[in-house]
Scaffold this motif. Structure first.
Motif, PDB file in Angstrom:
ATOM      1  N   GLU A 442       1.868  10.735  21.571  1.00 18.65           N
ATOM      2  CA  GLU A 442       2.894  10.957  20.432  1.00 18.65           C
ATOM      3  C   GLU A 442       3.270   9.586  20.009  1.00 18.65           C
ATOM      4  O   GLU A 442       3.648   9.279  18.802  1.00 18.65           O
ATOM      5  CB  GLU A 442       4.507  11.465  21.136  1.00 18.65           C
ATOM      6  N   ARG A 443       3.267   8.312  20.621  1.00 25.13           N
ATOM      7  CA  ARG A 443       3.343   7.145  19.838  1.00 25.13           C
ATOM      8  C   ARG A 443       2.102   6.851  19.106  1.00 25.13           C
ATOM      9  O   ARG A 443       2.530   6.252  18.153  1.00 25.13           O
ATOM     10  CB  ARG A 443       3.446   6.186  21.110  1.00 25.13           C
ATOM     11  N   MET A 444       1.001   7.162  19.408  1.00 25.03           N
ATOM     12  CA  MET A 444      -0.079   6.904  18.694  1.00 25.03           C
ATOM     13  C   MET A 444       0.045   7.875  17.188  1.00 25.03           C
ATOM     14  O   MET A 444      -0.367   7.341  16.336  1.00 25.03           O
ATOM     15  CB  MET A 444      -1.470   7.217  19.488  1.00 25.03           C
ATOM     16  N   ALA A 445       0.305   9.148  17.620  1.00 26.42           N
ATOM     17  CA  ALA A 445       0.614   9.912  16.427  1.00 26.42           C
ATOM     18  C   ALA A 445       1.622   9.629  15.451  1.00 26.42           C
ATOM     19  O   ALA A 445       1.424   9.718  14.248  1.00 26.42           O
ATOM     20  CB  ALA A 445       0.762  11.441  16.969  1.00 26.42           C
ATOM     21  N   ALA A 446       2.570   9.110  15.902  1.00 32.25           N
ATOM     22  CA  ALA A 446       3.767   8.545  15.252  1.00 32.25           C
ATOM     23  C   ALA A 446       3.214   7.419  14.125  1.00 32.25           C
ATOM     24  O   ALA A 446       3.647   7.398  12.915  1.00 32.25           O
ATOM     25  CB  ALA A 446       4.587   7.768  15.900  1.00 32.25           C
ATOM     26  N   LEU A 447       2.378   6.294  14.512  1.00 30.31           N
ATOM     27  CA  LEU A 447       1.918   5.525  13.735  1.00 30.31           C
ATOM     28  C   LEU A 447       0.672   5.914  13.002  1.00 30.31           C
ATOM     29  O   LEU A 447       0.812   5.561  11.570  1.00 30.31           O
ATOM     30  CB  LEU A 447       1.117   4.367  14.467  1.00 30.31           C
ATOM     31  N   ALA A 448       0.035   6.867  13.099  1.00 28.09           N
ATOM     32  CA  ALA A 448      -0.975   7.696  12.389  1.00 28.09           C
ATOM     33  C   ALA A 448      -0.296   8.370  10.958  1.00 28.09           C
ATOM     34  O   ALA A 448      -0.863   8.199  10.337  1.00 28.09           O
ATOM     35  CB  ALA A 448      -1.959   8.604  13.065  1.00 28.09           C
ATOM     36  N   GLY A 449       0.987   8.942  11.440  1.00 27.70           N
ATOM     37  CA  GLY A 449       1.796   9.640  10.422  1.00 27.70           C
ATOM     38  C   GLY A 449       2.078   8.594   9.424  1.00 27.70           C
ATOM     39  O   GLY A 449       1.963   9.040   8.401  1.00 27.70           O
ATOM     40  N   LEU A 450       2.860   7.414  10.098  1.00 23.63           N
ATOM     41  CA  LEU A 450       3.147   6.654   9.045  1.00 23.63           C
ATOM     42  C   LEU A 450       2.238   5.927   8.250  1.00 23.63           C
ATOM     43  O   LEU A 450       2.529   5.931   6.936  1.00 23.63           O
ATOM     44  CB  LEU A 450       3.899   5.505  10.072  1.00 23.63           C
ATOM     45  N   ASN A 451       0.854   5.639   8.791  1.00 26.99           N
ATOM     46  CA  ASN A 451      -0.106   5.273   7.989  1.00 26.99           C
ATOM     47  C   ASN A 451      -0.379   6.196   6.807  1.00 26.99           C
ATOM     48  O   ASN A 451      -0.638   5.714   5.649  1.00 26.99           O
ATOM     49  CB  ASN A 451      -1.331   4.852   8.892  1.00 26.99           C
ATOM     50  N   ALA A 452      -0.548   7.454   7.138  1.00 29.93           N
ATOM     51  CA  ALA A 452      -0.836   8.543   6.031  1.00 29.93           C
ATOM     52  C   ALA A 452       0.119   8.601   5.094  1.00 29.93           C
ATOM     53  O   ALA A 452      -0.091   8.724   3.953  1.00 29.93           O
ATOM     54  CB  ALA A 452      -0.934   9.826   6.849  1.00 29.93           C
ATOM     55  N   ALA A 453       1.449   8.320   5.358  1.00 32.03           N
ATOM     56  CA  ALA A 453       2.521   8.393   4.275  1.00 32.03           C
ATOM     57  C   ALA A 453       2.585   6.941   3.664  1.00 32.03           C
ATOM     58  O   ALA A 453       2.752   7.147   2.330  1.00 32.03           O
ATOM     59  CB  ALA A 453       3.939   8.386   5.162  1.00 32.03           C
ATOM     60  N   LEU A 454       2.387   5.819   4.070  1.00 30.11           N
ATOM     61  CA  LEU A 454       2.162   4.565   3.373  1.00 30.11           C
ATOM     62  C   LEU A 454       1.192   4.493   2.315  1.00 30.11           C
ATOM     63  O   LEU A 454       1.426   4.085   1.005  1.00 30.11           O
ATOM     64  CB  LEU A 454       1.946   3.646   4.522  1.00 30.11           C
ATOM     65  N   VAL A 455      -0.158   5.269   2.785  1.00 23.68           N
ATOM     66  CA  VAL A 455      -1.068   4.899   1.864  1.00 23.68           C
ATOM     67  C   VAL A 455      -1.167   5.651   0.601  1.00 23.68           C
ATOM     68  O   VAL A 455      -1.934   5.675  -0.211  1.00 23.68           O
ATOM     69  CB  VAL A 455      -2.513   5.050   2.601  1.00 23.68           C
ATOM     70  N   VAL A 456      -0.099   6.656   0.452  1.00 23.55           N
ATOM     71  CA  VAL A 456       0.289   7.568  -0.615  1.00 23.55           C
ATOM     72  C   VAL A 456       1.521   7.161  -1.303  1.00 23.55           C
ATOM     73  O   VAL A 456       1.880   7.905  -2.358  1.00 23.55           O
ATOM     74  CB  VAL A 456      -0.030   9.095  -0.283  1.00 23.55           C
ATOM     75  N   CYS A 457       2.218   6.401  -0.898  1.00 21.68           N
ATOM     76  CA  CYS A 457       3.653   6.034  -1.650  1.00 21.68           C
ATOM     77  C   CYS A 457       3.225   5.438  -3.135  1.00 21.68           C
ATOM     78  O   CYS A 457       2.777   4.298  -3.126  1.00 21.68           O
ATOM     79  CB  CYS A 457       4.162   4.909  -0.624  1.00 21.68           C
TER      80      CYS A 457
END
Length: 565
Positions: A442-457
């Motif tokens: 879950e900790r790793m998925a949280a960072l992966a999800g944040l990265n995915a949101a950042l790169v399309v902002c």
């Protein structure tokens, strides 16, 4: 047995005119319904008119009941609902789209609820359209309200929009009447509907919805309609046509009363909104006094992703209530902040924000209202209050990224961009991003999800997105190395086949970021692939020799699926 040539119109007196409010096949039921309308005290008089169709096609009408009563409430019982916007329809098909149907549902909610009719049923029934058109000035008022909103949004003349909407109304009515003139059968199953549509003669989509409307109009209860739709969804023939069932379920869920019935007992508004979020994602269980079978069947369809329109309707209701003025904890005002905090953490997740910009904006409105005792709360102060309320850094940045997609972002894009850059640039250790108490995946998925949101902002420059995304990737890669995550997955004492399959599944699990962290895992897979006689060693390491080839095929499938060549 009813005579197909005989029908009964229940009429009410409105503004010195008799207006049809119901069509029935049985005289006794028609009279009983007329009596019930009179007892409600909303009409000065009611009557039942018997319509008899002669063999030559002409009609003869006879009044079989007429009664007067005392009007108890002369207020605007069918006043239009409050709407602040309306989608601009340019052609006839636009009026059947989700946004238009939802606008109809909000605008004439009281009228629809009185008859237990959904917007789609109204749009596909000549009789219901006529009844609505005969309801005093309701149609003209609705057209005027929508035309005014559309003209303001599109920069057009209100009269032009009114003329277009009036013409569209006539076309919708003519289309529905033409379908009704073909005497469509009352299909009880979805298989019967599909068989009837297959005969042709009408656009398949319109015919399907019209036949569904014929059946659903036969029952005057929202829950009964839902149960019929759920029964249809369970039929094998509906597997390729679930979008039609979703359409009608979505329209039915526009009713506030049905939502209350489905939810059963809820401690407060905040709990009810949380339950709606859970239902929309297929993660809910029926509460006390909820219709268990109906609720569970709906939840199962949401879990499969079969009801996207219905999900949008539920979440839109959550956002309206959240951004509105009703207390989240009416009976215990001291718990308002606590209830709000729980709801905020239900909406703002580590992987994404449910409903994105709409949720971020609604949360901001609510936090402003909760802290109104401080005086005027500016937008920047409200954002700061929201960030303080969220429990960890990933949630805070996810919220800011969602807010960047809202309507509010148009006037504060630069300030939001600065906040996002500052938050992401602050620290490198994973413990500052997500709580240590969460499981490693879950900790790793949280960072992966944040990265995915950042790169399309969109409010960030492309190079800034890449830089911030890389920053989060570095945090994750550092965690992989420090905690020896890959080494724990690739245990040397385990059979090679097990190690290789675990590694390749880890690469495709979605908890890694395309970049440094994913490359670390891929490098270990490549290391295995490069060893001499890899496939022979892989096959030899499978404990059940008969299953060795199957495991190897699965491994190769996963290689292709995760981007290895």
């Amino acid at each position: 047995m009813s005579n197909p040539r005989v029908s009964f119109e229940v009429q009410v007196l409105e503004d010195k005119n008799w207006v049809v409010t119901q069509f029935m096949a049985d005289e006794g039921q028609a009279k009983a319904f007329a009596e019930s309308l009179l007892q409600k005290g909303n009409h000065a008089a009611v009557r039942v008119v018997k319509d008899w169709q002669r063999l030559d096609g002409s009609h003869s009408e006879t009044v079989v009941l007429e009664k007067t009563g005392e009007v108890k409430n002369q207020g605007p019982d069918l006043a239009l609902g409050a709407i602040s916007d309306a989608p601009i329809c340019r052609e006839l098909g636009d009026f059947y789209l989700p946004e238009a149907r939802q606008t109809i549902g909000r605008l004439v909610r009281k009228y629809l609820d009185e008859l237990q009719v959904t917007p789609s049923e109204l749009l596909h029934s000549g009789a219901e359209l006529k009844r609505f058109g005969d309801k005093g000035n309701l149609l003209f008022s609705a057209i005027d309200r929508v035309a005014t909103l559309q003209a303001a949004a599109a920069g057009e003349e209100s009269k032009a929009r009114r003329d277009f909407l009036s013409k569209a109304w006539d076309d919708i009515l003519a289309r529905a009447r033409a379908f009704a003139a073909k005497k469509p059968p009352l299909c009880k199953t979805f298989a019967e509907i599909m068989a009837e549509v297959a005969k042709g003669g009408e656009h398949a989509g319109y015919a399907t919805q019209s036949l569904m409307a014929v059946r659903l109009l036969d029952v005057r209860s929202y829950q009964a309609k839902i149960d019929i739709l759920l029964a249809w969804a369970a039929e094998p023939q509906a597997a390729t046509a679930l979008e039609f069932i979703d359409l009608f379920i979505a329209d039915t869920l526009l009713s506030a009363q049905l939502i209350q019935d489905l939810l059963g007992y809820q401690a407060n508004l905040g709990a009810a909104l949380t339950q709606l979020c859970d239902l929309a994602e297929g993660k809910a269980s029926p509460a006390k006094f909820a219709p268990e079978a109906t609720f569970s069947a709906l939840n199962a369809l949401f879990a499969k992703g079969s009801l996207p329109q219905s999900k949008a309707v539920l979440l839109a209701r959550v956002m309206r209530e959240l951004g509105g003025a009703n207390p989240l904890s009416r009976n215990e005002p001291k718990q308002e902040t606590e209830v709000f905090t729980r709801l905020a953490h239900r909406l703002v997740g580590h992987r994404c924000v449910l409903a994105q910009g709409a949720a971020a904006e609604a949360l901001l409105h609510r936090v402003t209202r909760i802290h109104a005792h401080l005086g005027t709360v500016t937008a920047s102060q409200a954002i700061d209050l929201m960030l303080r309320l969220l429990s960890d850094k990933v949630l805070k940045v996810q919220y800011l990224l969602a807010l960047a997609q809202s309507n509010l972002a148009q006037g504060m894009a630069d300030a939001l961009a600065e906040l996002i850059i500052a938050r992401v640039s602050e620290t490198e250790h994973i413990d500052k991003w997500v709580p240590l108490r969460l499981p490693p995946p879950e900790r790793m998925a949280a960072l992966a999800g944040l990265n995915a949101a950042l790169v399309v902002c969109q409010i960030l420059a492309p190079e800034t997105r890449a830089e911030l995304g890389s920053k989060v990737d570095d945090v994750l890669a550092t965690y992989l190395l420090a905690e020896e995550v890959i080494e724990k997955i690739d245990k040397p004492d385990d059979p090679l086949a097990m190690r290789a399959i675990r590694l390749i599944k880890f690469c495709g699990s979605g908890v890694l970021i395309e970049g440094r962290s994913l490359n670390l895992a891929r490098a270990r897979v490549i290391e295995h692939l490069k060893q001499p006689q890899f496939e022979e060693k892989f096959l030899a390491s499978v404990p059940e020799p008969g299953k060795a080839e199957a495991h190897l095929r699965e491994f190769h499938r996963l290689l292709v699926q995760t981007g290895f060549r």
